[in-house]
Structures are given as C-alpha cells and as structure tokens.
Design an enzyme around this catalytic site. Structure first.
Site, mmCIF file in Angstrom:
data_model
loop_
_atom_site.group_PDB
_atom_site.id
_atom_site.type_symbol
_atom_site.label_atom_id
_atom_site.label_comp_id
_atom_site.label_asym_id
_atom_site.label_seq_id
_atom_site.Cartn_x
_atom_site.Cartn_y
_atom_site.Cartn_z
ATOM 1 N N GLN A 167 0.816 -1.213 0.000
ATOM 2 C CA GLN A 167 0.000 0.000 0.000
ATOM 3 C C GLN A 167 0.853 1.269 0.000
ATOM 4 O O GLN A 167 2.031 1.244 0.369
ATOM 5 C CB GLN A 167 -0.907 0.023 1.229
ATOM 6 N N HIS A 168 0.236 2.364 -0.386
ATOM 7 C CA HIS A 168 0.752 3.737 -0.226
ATOM 8 C C HIS A 168 1.892 4.128 -1.160
ATOM 9 O O HIS A 168 2.279 5.290 -1.194
ATOM 10 C CB HIS A 168 1.212 3.996 1.219
ATOM 11 N N ASP A 201 -2.093 -4.823 -0.137
ATOM 12 C CA ASP A 201 -1.755 -6.105 0.477
ATOM 13 C C ASP A 201 -2.613 -6.410 1.698
ATOM 14 O O ASP A 201 -2.971 -7.578 1.937
ATOM 15 C CB ASP A 201 -0.269 -6.161 0.831
#
Length: 493
Positions: A76-77, A240
């Site tokens: 993520q991110h 994830d």
C-alpha cells in the site's frame, strides 16, 4: 485455475489455485531496496515487473493456459508517477518512506489540522501515505513534478503493465489520503492544495472500479511471455492488507486479521464505515465491497530479526526463549521504534529500553521485551478498532505467525483464540479469490466472498492457540507499563 500475485516490499510471490482451492504452483522473486539515511525507501517499478515475470513463470509452468483470471496484491501507499508517454518518471517512494514526514505535517496544517481533516475527509494522513509523497516531489524535484500525468499505486502499475489499462479500486485508493472513504470518490481539494489548483494531479488519477469489474484482459504479448492464456482477465486487485483480509476470510463482521510481517497490521471487516474514528485508525475501504478499519505499526519482525542478529541467535531460538521467560520480561519495557513509527504517529522516534536492572538484564528478557513491545503496539491498535469490544477469534498471518510461543502470547494477552490459515501467503490467496469472484461476476454466475472464503480459506488446527486465563493479568500489567512508558516518553500523544 486462478492466479494470485503479491508484490510486497521484499519480493513478489505468485500462487496458482484450482476452483476447489488446491495449490498447483508457487513462485517467488526478491526485490532490491533503495535506502537512504534521510528516511527514503524506494524501489524501481521495473524491479516489480521483473519479479512478477519470474514468480508467475515459476507458478504457472505447466498450467498457464488454464488460468482464467488473476489478481494482484500490492504494498500500500507507494507512489508511481508516469509522464505523458506513460513512462515511469522516478523510483517509487514506498509505504515505509519517512523522509516525507515534514510534507505530511505541512499538509495537515494547511488543510485545517487533524480534527478538521477527519471531519472533512474521513481520514487523517499518516507519514507514509501517498499524498505527502506528491508534495515532497513538488518541493524537492520540481522538474519531475511538472512531468506527472499519471498517478498509480504499486498494484495498479502492475495491472497497467499486464493489461495496458489504468484503473484504481476503493481499497488501495483509501491509503492515498486523497480519497473519501465514505463517498468512495477522489478528493480534488487535497490535490489542489499541492498543485495550486491547476488540476494537474486530479487529472492524473485513474478511474475507479467496483470489485465485480475487471481491469481487462492480459495483453497478448505479456500472455505469451508468461505462458498465460490471452483470454486471462485481471481483477481490480488491491492493497496487500485488503488482499490479506480476503485471504483470511475477513470478509464479514466479527473476524480480525493480525499480520506480523516487516510491518504489523490489524484489521476487521465492517459493512459500514466507523461512525467515530480515532485518528490512529486508518478507516480504509475493503477490496471486497465493505470497509476495513486498520492500524499499522512500522516495526515488527524486522525489529525481532535485528535483535536476534545482535544476540547471535536465530529464529529457531524465539520459542525456547519465550517459553523460558516470564510475561513482562521481569520489568523490561522496549519501545521498538527503530524505523520511526506510524501508530502512534511518531515518524522520527527512536527505539528505547526501560526498566533494565542488574538482575533482569539477560538475552532472554531482552528478546521477550522486544517481542512484547511489538505485540503491545499492535494490540493497542486492535483496541481502537474494536472500540471496547473483545476479540473472540484472531487470524494471525505473516512471518511472526510461525512462532508457537508468539501466538500463545497474543492469545494470553487478548483472551482470544488465535488461528493460523493453512495458506501462509494470504495476500496471494486473497488476490486469487478476488480474481475468481470478478471472473464469475463477469460470467454472470456470481458467488459471494463469504461462500468463497468458506470453501477456500482453512486453518491449521495444530497451530491454534487458546488463551490461558491465569496469564492475562501479567500481560495486562505489562501492556499498561508499556503504555505508561510511551506516554512519559512522548507526552503529546
């Protein structure tokens, strides 16, 4: 058959399953990592593509033509920025990149402060979220910022490479902090604060897909290279954690997933967003049609592994040491913030040890205090998510789940039954299940995630840990001491 791909921080994994959930192939390839003293953590997206090639080729070796659909799980991110020609502009800044902390703080202030942001947008940006990376590029690499025409997250970039199509979905989009988790729409106002209202960044965002929609078919040349059928379709995928939720059956209320990996996360599915959210909780959407409030701590097995190395021990020593030491480590408290921390929001914090005396300072107590520090940090987060309700059952995944004594510690500290899914690669399995869900939706033979998880997610009964009531008071006292030390060390929390 269905293929799940998980692009994590350390490498990319692939899992091939049948309709009934039987495993027919696995693959893995490691990634490099760019690390700088400034807190930068970056990867070249081409490394992800190369690792996907290797892992998928391994997994599908003799069954590629039978793969009906695939799904991609991604860390993520992360921020992938592309130019007008759809070429990557610079290495992707990752979830654990902390050099953007000043930009994150500045954005919160410019947008009215923490309370105002929570009220207006339903989410508070944490250091590591995508939004501050854009401001960092603007302030530090203005030439690169001017070239940005497409903004993608890691799993979206792999979907783009696979299909040639750019789309986003609600779960991973939640972690950008320029997405309203309540309305499930992009928030232009936040991006305007970064680009001065030019509309450059808003125009760079991909359209959003629902979970029953597909990104597209795998490009013919990619299908040929990977040994897949050119009819193979790609589901929306997700972050994830969202894929890990699906892969542990966390697709209906009442189930908790706790991941003990490089970072630690804990989350629980909801059918509606939380009405009242603590700023430490990430009130994300799920990638299965609901919401997935989540807490992430940035220090978990990485800190345990480093401690083992310092002590000259290996992972095989964890269980004997935990079994031979007492809850609370005889008074030692360890704040495990070796990489700063996200929850609580302390990006520049450092680790520290407290309560050490001549009589309790031992290798065993040191390791136990580290594992307890990691555990208490994430259990504090679980208490925020559950809002006073006890957890009855927790699915534990990630490298830390392999330790029987660590599982027992969590059971004793929470009073919950701890279970471990048989399939360790929950992100891969979740991505494959989502691919199955999307494929069947497209074929007009829909099936629910609850039905799929009931059939495809099972637990290893031998690894189940039941709480021991007599141990609970000692762990409660140790966690209370941890929180007292944390508050004394960081009084502004």
């Amino acid at each position: 058959m269905y293929l799940g791909i998980d692009c994590g921080t350390q490498g990319t994994k692939a899992l091939l399953i049948t309709e009934a959930g039987a495993v027919r192939g696995r693959g893995y390839a490691r990634h490099q990592l760019i690390e700088r003293a400034s807190g930068a953590r970056e990867q070249d997206p081409q490394w992800w593509v190369d690792a996907l090639r290797t892992s998928v080729t391994q997994a599908v070796s003799h069954h590629g033509a039978e793969v009906l659909a695939l799904g991609v799980s991604g860390q993520q991110h992360g921020l992938v920025v592309l130019d007008e020609a759809k070429q990557v502009i610079r290495p992707a800044k990752l979830w654990n990149d902390t050099e953007t902390a000043p930009q994150n703080a500045a954005l919160i202030e410019r947008l009215g402060g923490k309370s105002a942001m929570m009220e207006r947008f339903g989410i508070l940006p944490m250091t590591g979220y995508t939004v501050s990376k854009l401001l960092w590029i603007k302030e530090n690499e203005p030439e690169n910022f001017a070239r940005i025409r497409h903004i993608l997250l890691p799993h979206e970039y792999l979907n783009f490479w696979l299909t040639g199509q750019m789309y986003a979905e609600y779960g991973d989009a939640s972690g950008t902090a320029f997405f309203d988790i309540r309305t499930r729409e992009w928030v232009r106002e936040i991006l305007d604060e970064i680009d001065g209202g030019t509309g450059q960044l808003a125009a760079a965002l991909p359209p959003l897909l629902k979970v029953d929609q597909i990104v597209g078919a795998v490009r013919p040349e990619v299908a040929a290279e990977l040994g897949l059928s050119p009819q193979c379709v790609v589901s929306s995928g997700g972050g994830d954690n969202m894929m890990g939720a699906i892969g542990t059956g966390n697709v209906r209320p009442g189930i908790v997933t706790l991941s003990l990996g490089t970072s630690s996360t804990v989350y629980s599915f909801l059918e509606k967003p939380l009405a009242s959210v603590d700023p430490s909780v990430a009130p994300f959407c799920s990638s299965s049609g609901g919401w997935l409030p989540l807490v992430c701590t940035m220090n978990a097995t990485n800190v345990v592994t480093q401690t083992l190395h310092v002590l000259g021990k290996g992972v095989e020593d964890i269980d004997p040491i935990l079994a031979s030491t007492n809850p609370g480590a005889d008074g030692i408290t360890f704040l495990p913030f070796l990489n700063g921390e996200r929850t609580p929001d302390l990006p520049t914090a450092q680790g520290s040890m407290h309560g050490v005396t001549a009589t309790n300072f031992s290798a065993g107590n040191l390791l136990r205090s580290v594992i307890e520090g990691v555990t208490f940090g994430v259990l504090n987060g679980l208490e925020l998510i559950l809002q006073g309700q006890p957890a009855s059952k927790i699915q534990v995944i990630g490298g830390g789940s392999r330790s029987a004594e660590w599982r027992q510690m969590i059971a004793d500290a929470t009073g919950a039954v701890i279970q471990v899914p048989i399939e360790e690669e929950a992100g891969c399995l979740g991505a494959a299940i989502q691919a199955m869900y999307a494929y069947k939706s497209q074929q007009e033979t829909p099936v629910t995630f609850a039905v799929l998880s009931e059939r495809l997610v099972s637990v290893d009964e031998e690894k189940t840990a039941h709480p021991r009531a007599e141990k609970r008071p000692a762990y409660r006292a140790a966690q209370d001491r941890y929180n007292a030390v944390l508050k004394a060390q960081f009084p502004n929390l």
